[in-house]
Design a protein around this motif. Sequence first.
Motif, short mmCIF file in Angstrom:
data_model
loop_
_atom_site.label_atom_id
_atom_site.label_comp_id
_atom_site.label_asym_id
_atom_site.label_seq_id
_atom_site.Cartn_x
_atom_site.Cartn_y
_atom_site.Cartn_z
N ARG A 35 1.03 -1.23 0.41
CA ARG A 35 0.16 0.18 0.25
C ARG A 35 0.73 1.07 -0.08
O ARG A 35 0.98 1.98 -0.37
N LYS A 38 2.67 1.30 -3.48
CA LYS A 38 1.30 2.64 -4.65
C LYS A 38 0.76 3.62 -3.78
O LYS A 38 0.63 4.41 -5.11
N LYS A 42 1.78 6.92 -7.62
CA LYS A 42 0.56 7.58 -6.87
C LYS A 42 0.85 8.86 -6.88
O LYS A 42 0.83 9.57 -7.63
N GLU A 115 -1.20 1.17 -16.71
CA GLU A 115 -0.77 1.35 -15.83
C GLU A 115 -1.16 2.17 -14.56
O GLU A 115 -1.36 2.73 -13.48
N THR A 116 -0.88 3.59 -15.76
CA THR A 116 -1.27 5.62 -15.34
C THR A 116 -2.25 5.20 -14.57
O THR A 116 -2.57 5.41 -13.49
N PHE A 117 -2.93 4.37 -14.95
CA PHE A 117 -4.20 4.98 -14.73
C PHE A 117 -4.78 4.01 -13.30
O PHE A 117 -6.04 4.99 -12.27
N ASN A 118 -4.22 2.66 -13.45
CA ASN A 118 -4.49 1.62 -11.88
C ASN A 118 -3.98 2.48 -11.04
O ASN A 118 -4.70 2.27 -9.63
N THR A 119 -2.24 3.35 -11.58
CA THR A 119 -1.68 4.00 -10.05
C THR A 119 -2.74 4.99 -9.23
O THR A 119 -2.48 5.41 -8.41
N LEU A 120 -2.84 6.08 -10.52
CA LEU A 120 -3.79 6.94 -9.82
C LEU A 120 -5.48 7.08 -9.68
O LEU A 120 -5.44 7.57 -8.32
N GLY A 121 -6.05 6.15 -9.72
CA GLY A 121 -7.29 5.62 -9.14
C GLY A 121 -8.02 6.20 -8.97
O GLY A 121 -8.80 6.84 -7.94
N ASN A 122 -8.14 7.71 -9.74
CA ASN A 122 -8.90 9.03 -9.53
C ASN A 122 -9.48 8.96 -10.63
O ASN A 122 -9.00 9.84 -11.89
N VAL A 123 -10.68 9.07 -11.52
CA VAL A 123 -11.24 8.95 -12.91
C VAL A 123 -11.38 10.18 -13.17
O VAL A 123 -11.30 10.71 -14.55
#
Length: 250
Positions: A35, A38, A42, A115-123
């Motif tokens: 965590r 990550k 992020k 992976e960038t989108f998964n890392t950022l995790g904020n739509v």
Amino acid sequence: MKEKPSSGTKQFLLTLLATTFSIILTFGTSAIIDRRHKAAAKKEMVMMILYDFDKTIEQLEDASLAFQKAKRNQQELAFHPEYFDSLRFQFTDALKVSQMEFSETTENIFSSNIETFNTLGNVNFVHEVSSFYSMRHKYEEDLLVGYKKEMTESGLMNSVGKLLKFDFPNYYFTNQVFLKSLKSTRDLCMKMMKVSEDEMKEFSNQRIVNEDHGEDYGISNEQLIKELFEEEEILKQAIEKLEQDKQTNE
């Protein structure tokens, strides 16, 4: 009366308990570390994107100052065309705007790696970042492409008339519209990801230290351009004199 567990049973239970605790501790620690990794990734990605935003905004701010200076000198020239020989060298900052290019390294990482989108995790953040880069491309299409073409073809420094016809006020206005929109999106992204100005300043200072090698590149661009026009003028006059002498001898 209940029988007491044998020593062998006790040893087995203690071993089982120790093993279970060890597994929980191992996986729990691993999850905490994961965590943290990550969260760090992020944060780093967010800071890189915002830093790229700031570099873009800085370029538009420089362009704004250049256009503002150019239109001010243009007004001065309108009232005093006799100042042309000295004023024309004051348009060098506006000339440099035609060489403006944006670094697309961070944008490419953002847009091409899932992976960038998964890392950022904020739509919502991802949406605003995409909007910023879309605006930047539109700025290139709506302003830079036409500006570079006009600057190349206008012969800007050749006469009072050509300098006065160049629409610096409109370029300044268009630049300001895009600049305000980009700043607004940047500020919204800062709030979304809870990044403070102090954090951004610290990150920026670290990047500047890493990027600045303290090179001395000699004389300024303005001086180089001034020398270029002076030397070209000497050559032009020499060629005209040769042509006149040739016609006289004929």
